[in-house]
Design a protein around this motif. Structure first.
Motif, PDB file in Angstrom:
ATOM      1  N   CYS A  78       0.826  -1.207   0.000  1.00 49.17           N
ATOM      2  CA  CYS A  78       0.000   0.000   0.000  1.00 49.17           C
ATOM      3  C   CYS A  78       0.862   1.259   0.000  1.00 49.17           C
ATOM      4  O   CYS A  78       0.577   2.218  -0.725  1.00 49.17           O
ATOM      5  N   ARG A  79       1.915   1.248   0.799  1.00 52.89           N
ATOM      6  CA  ARG A  79       2.816   2.401   0.829  1.00 52.89           C
ATOM      7  C   ARG A  79       3.529   2.555  -0.502  1.00 52.89           C
ATOM      8  O   ARG A  79       3.675   3.667  -1.018  1.00 52.89           O
ATOM      9  N   GLY A  80       3.980   1.447  -1.061  1.00 50.93           N
ATOM     10  CA  GLY A  80       4.663   1.519  -2.348  1.00 50.93           C
ATOM     11  C   GLY A  80       3.751   1.989  -3.464  1.00 50.93           C
ATOM     12  O   GLY A  80       4.181   2.748  -4.345  1.00 50.93           O
ATOM     13  N   ARG A  81       2.481   1.580  -3.422  1.00 54.87           N
ATOM     14  CA  ARG A  81       1.531   2.016  -4.445  1.00 54.87           C
ATOM     15  C   ARG A  81       1.272   3.517  -4.342  1.00 54.87           C
ATOM     16  O   ARG A  81       1.176   4.215  -5.355  1.00 54.87           O
ATOM     17  N   ALA A  82       1.162   4.022  -3.106  1.00 56.61           N
ATOM     18  CA  ALA A  82       0.919   5.452  -2.920  1.00 56.61           C
ATOM     19  C   ALA A  82       2.096   6.281  -3.413  1.00 56.61           C
ATOM     20  O   ALA A  82       1.918   7.323  -4.062  1.00 56.61           O
ATOM     21  N   VAL A  83       3.310   5.822  -3.136  1.00 57.69           N
ATOM     22  CA  VAL A  83       4.505   6.540  -3.592  1.00 57.69           C
ATOM     23  C   VAL A  83       4.608   6.487  -5.108  1.00 57.69           C
ATOM     24  O   VAL A  83       4.951   7.487  -5.765  1.00 57.69           O
ATOM     25  N   ARG A  84       4.302   5.332  -5.695  1.00 58.70           N
ATOM     26  CA  ARG A  84       4.385   5.198  -7.153  1.00 58.70           C
ATOM     27  C   ARG A  84       3.365   6.088  -7.854  1.00 58.70           C
ATOM     28  O   ARG A  84       3.670   6.725  -8.871  1.00 58.70           O
ATOM     29  N   GLU A  85       2.146   6.149  -7.311  1.00 62.01           N
ATOM     30  CA  GLU A  85       1.127   7.012  -7.913  1.00 62.01           C
ATOM     31  C   GLU A  85       1.512   8.486  -7.805  1.00 62.01           C
ATOM     32  O   GLU A  85       1.287   9.262  -8.751  1.00 62.01           O
ATOM     33  N   ALA A  86       2.096   8.868  -6.681  1.00 59.42           N
ATOM     34  CA  ALA A  86       2.529  10.257  -6.531  1.00 59.42           C
ATOM     35  C   ALA A  86       3.662  10.584  -7.504  1.00 59.42           C
ATOM     36  O   ALA A  86       3.688  11.674  -8.096  1.00 59.42           O
ATOM     37  N   ALA A  87       4.587   9.650  -7.687  1.00 57.81           N
ATOM     38  CA  ALA A  87       5.697   9.867  -8.623  1.00 57.81           C
ATOM     39  C   ALA A  87       5.200   9.950 -10.058  1.00 57.81           C
ATOM     40  O   ALA A  87       5.682  10.779 -10.848  1.00 57.81           O
ATOM     41  N   ASP A  88       4.232   9.123 -10.407  1.00 49.91           N
ATOM     42  CA  ASP A  88       3.685   9.163 -11.768  1.00 49.91           C
ATOM     43  C   ASP A  88       2.901  10.449 -12.014  1.00 49.91           C
ATOM     44  O   ASP A  88       2.962  11.021 -13.112  1.00 49.91           O
ATOM     45  N   ARG A  89       2.152  10.914 -11.025  1.00 52.32           N
ATOM     46  CA  ARG A  89       1.418  12.170 -11.187  1.00 52.32           C
ATOM     47  C   ARG A  89       2.376  13.345 -11.348  1.00 52.32           C
ATOM     48  O   ARG A  89       2.138  14.251 -12.168  1.00 52.32           O
ATOM     49  N   SER A  94       4.900  17.280 -14.955  1.00 52.23           N
ATOM     50  CA  SER A  94       6.106  17.801 -15.604  1.00 52.23           C
ATOM     51  C   SER A  94       5.989  17.778 -17.119  1.00 52.23           C
ATOM     52  O   SER A  94       6.563  18.626 -17.810  1.00 52.23           O
ATOM     53  N   ALA A  95       5.243  16.802 -17.655  1.00 56.64           N
ATOM     54  CA  ALA A  95       5.021  16.734 -19.104  1.00 56.64           C
ATOM     55  C   ALA A  95       4.031  17.766 -19.594  1.00 56.64           C
ATOM     56  O   ALA A  95       3.899  17.967 -20.806  1.00 56.64           O
ATOM     57  N   ARG A  96       3.278  18.409 -18.668  1.00 56.55           N
ATOM     58  CA  ARG A  96       2.342  19.497 -18.984  1.00 56.55           C
ATOM     59  C   ARG A  96       1.224  19.060 -19.933  1.00 56.55           C
ATOM     60  O   ARG A  96       0.702  19.869 -20.693  1.00 56.55           O
ATOM     61  N   GLY A  97       0.885  17.785 -19.906  1.00 53.10           N
ATOM     62  CA  GLY A  97      -0.228  17.311 -20.714  1.00 53.10           C
ATOM     63  C   GLY A  97       0.012  17.345 -22.207  1.00 53.10           C
ATOM     64  O   GLY A  97      -0.941  17.313 -22.988  1.00 53.10           O
ATOM     65  N   ARG A  98       1.264  17.381 -22.641  1.00 55.06           N
ATOM     66  CA  ARG A  98       1.560  17.433 -24.071  1.00 55.06           C
ATOM     67  C   ARG A  98       1.500  16.066 -24.738  1.00 55.06           C
ATOM     68  O   ARG A  98       1.501  15.984 -25.957  1.00 55.06           O
ATOM     69  N   SER A  99       1.455  15.013 -23.969  1.00 55.04           N
ATOM     70  CA  SER A  99       1.429  13.655 -24.519  1.00 55.04           C
ATOM     71  C   SER A  99       0.181  12.936 -24.021  1.00 55.04           C
ATOM     72  O   SER A  99      -0.455  13.333 -23.038  1.00 55.04           O
ATOM     73  N   ARG A 100      -0.162  11.869 -24.721  1.00 49.37           N
ATOM     74  CA  ARG A 100      -1.339  11.092 -24.347  1.00 49.37           C
ATOM     75  C   ARG A 100      -1.141  10.397 -23.010  1.00 49.37           C
ATOM     76  O   ARG A 100      -2.066  10.307 -22.207  1.00 49.37           O
ATOM     77  N   TRP A 101       0.065   9.883 -22.779  1.00 43.60           N
ATOM     78  CA  TRP A 101       0.293   9.137 -21.538  1.00 43.60           C
ATOM     79  C   TRP A 101       0.193  10.050 -20.316  1.00 43.60           C
ATOM     80  O   TRP A 101      -0.295   9.633 -19.265  1.00 43.60           O
ATOM     81  N   SER A 102       0.648  11.311 -20.436  1.00 46.02           N
ATOM     82  CA  SER A 102       0.554  12.226 -19.301  1.00 46.02           C
ATOM     83  C   SER A 102      -0.896  12.606 -19.019  1.00 46.02           C
ATOM     84  O   SER A 102      -1.318  12.679 -17.850  1.00 46.02           O
ATOM     85  N   ARG A 103      -1.672  12.830 -20.073  1.00 40.64           N
ATOM     86  CA  ARG A 103      -3.089  13.150 -19.877  1.00 40.64           C
ATOM     87  C   ARG A 103      -3.841  11.953 -19.305  1.00 40.64           C
ATOM     88  O   ARG A 103      -4.774  12.122 -18.494  1.00 40.64           O
ATOM     89  N   ALA A 104      -3.453  10.744 -19.703  1.00 42.98           N
ATOM     90  CA  ALA A 104      -4.110   9.542 -19.174  1.00 42.98           C
ATOM     91  C   ALA A 104      -3.820   9.362 -17.688  1.00 42.98           C
ATOM     92  O   ALA A 104      -4.696   8.973 -16.912  1.00 42.98           O
ATOM     93  N   ILE A 105      -2.599   9.672 -17.273  1.00 42.80           N
ATOM     94  CA  ILE A 105      -2.246   9.551 -15.848  1.00 42.80           C
ATOM     95  C   ILE A 105      -3.004  10.587 -15.019  1.00 42.80           C
ATOM     96  O   ILE A 105      -3.493  10.288 -13.920  1.00 42.80           O
ATOM     97  N   LEU A 106      -3.118  11.798 -15.542  1.00 42.33           N
ATOM     98  CA  LEU A 106      -3.804  12.852 -14.802  1.00 42.33           C
ATOM     99  C   LEU A 106      -5.297  12.592 -14.662  1.00 42.33           C
ATOM    100  O   LEU A 106      -5.919  13.013 -13.678  1.00 42.33           O
TER     101      LEU A 106
END
Length: 203
Positions: A78-89, A94-106
């Protein structure tokens, strides 16, 4: 001879304007394609710069400070999942929504609520497991198409995209993940060094 000259239709101004429009549209499409390729290559290269890594590191520290870990549940996944989700967000921001993968994560947090509701509805129905037709079709697909489909599932937001889009997004996503690893490694080394220094001073 005169009949052939009369029958031949002369080139009008409308025909010339149509040809000019076609040439302009073709040139504009080629310029747009070149601009897109240049923008894609520059976006891949920016993940390797020191300034971009510093920007992501600051956003990562800010995101990790907002992570609320439940002390009553000391589960490591659970702790690792929370840290991973925060790192991915932080990476998507940082990508500013310029790519599909960044918009999908957001937008994944919004979709997660609907998925939880759908899962609860499915549990209430308690339907018997059935063999999906899509699975049977997937087994009969060629090896290349199966690999493309698998790659589309690994890159966020590219599950139903064509191969050129998947390759472009995967290239940018891999470069971003490499930068993420470097930033998190540097942050872990910094924290471990500060802990060792504090332990040495207390001893």
């Amino acid at each position: 001879m005169a009949s052939t000259i009369i029958s031949s239709s002369p080139v009008t101004n409308s025909d010339r304007s149509k040809r000019r429009k076609k040439k302009k549209s073709a040139a504009a499409a080629a310029a747009a394609q070149q601009f897109k390729q240049a923008e894609g290559s520059s976006s891949h290269a920016r993940w390797r710069t020191e300034s971009q890594q510093q920007i992501y590191s600051s956003k990562l520290i800010q995101a990790l400070s907002q992570v609320q870990l439940n002390p009553s549940s000391p589960s490591a996944p659970c702790r690792g999942r929370a840290v991973r989700e925060a790192a991915d967000r932080a990476l998507a921001v940082s990508a500013r929504g310029r790519s599909r993968w960044s918009r999908a994560i957001l937008t994944s947090r919004i979709k997660l609520k609907f998925r939880k509701q759908q899962r609860r509805h499915q549990i209430k129905q308690q339907q018997k497991p059935r063999v999906s037709v899509l699975r049977l079709r997937g087994k009969s697909l060629p090896a290349v198409q199966r690999k493309v489909r698998l790659l589309g599932r690994l890159v966020p937001g590219c599950k139903k995209e064509p191969l050129p889009v998947i390759l472009e997004e995967a290239t940018d996503y891999i470069a971003a993940l490499e930068m993420q690893v470097r930033a998190m490694t540097a942050l872990a080394d910094l924290l471990s060094g500060s802990n060792q220094a504090s332990a040495g001073s207390s001893g």
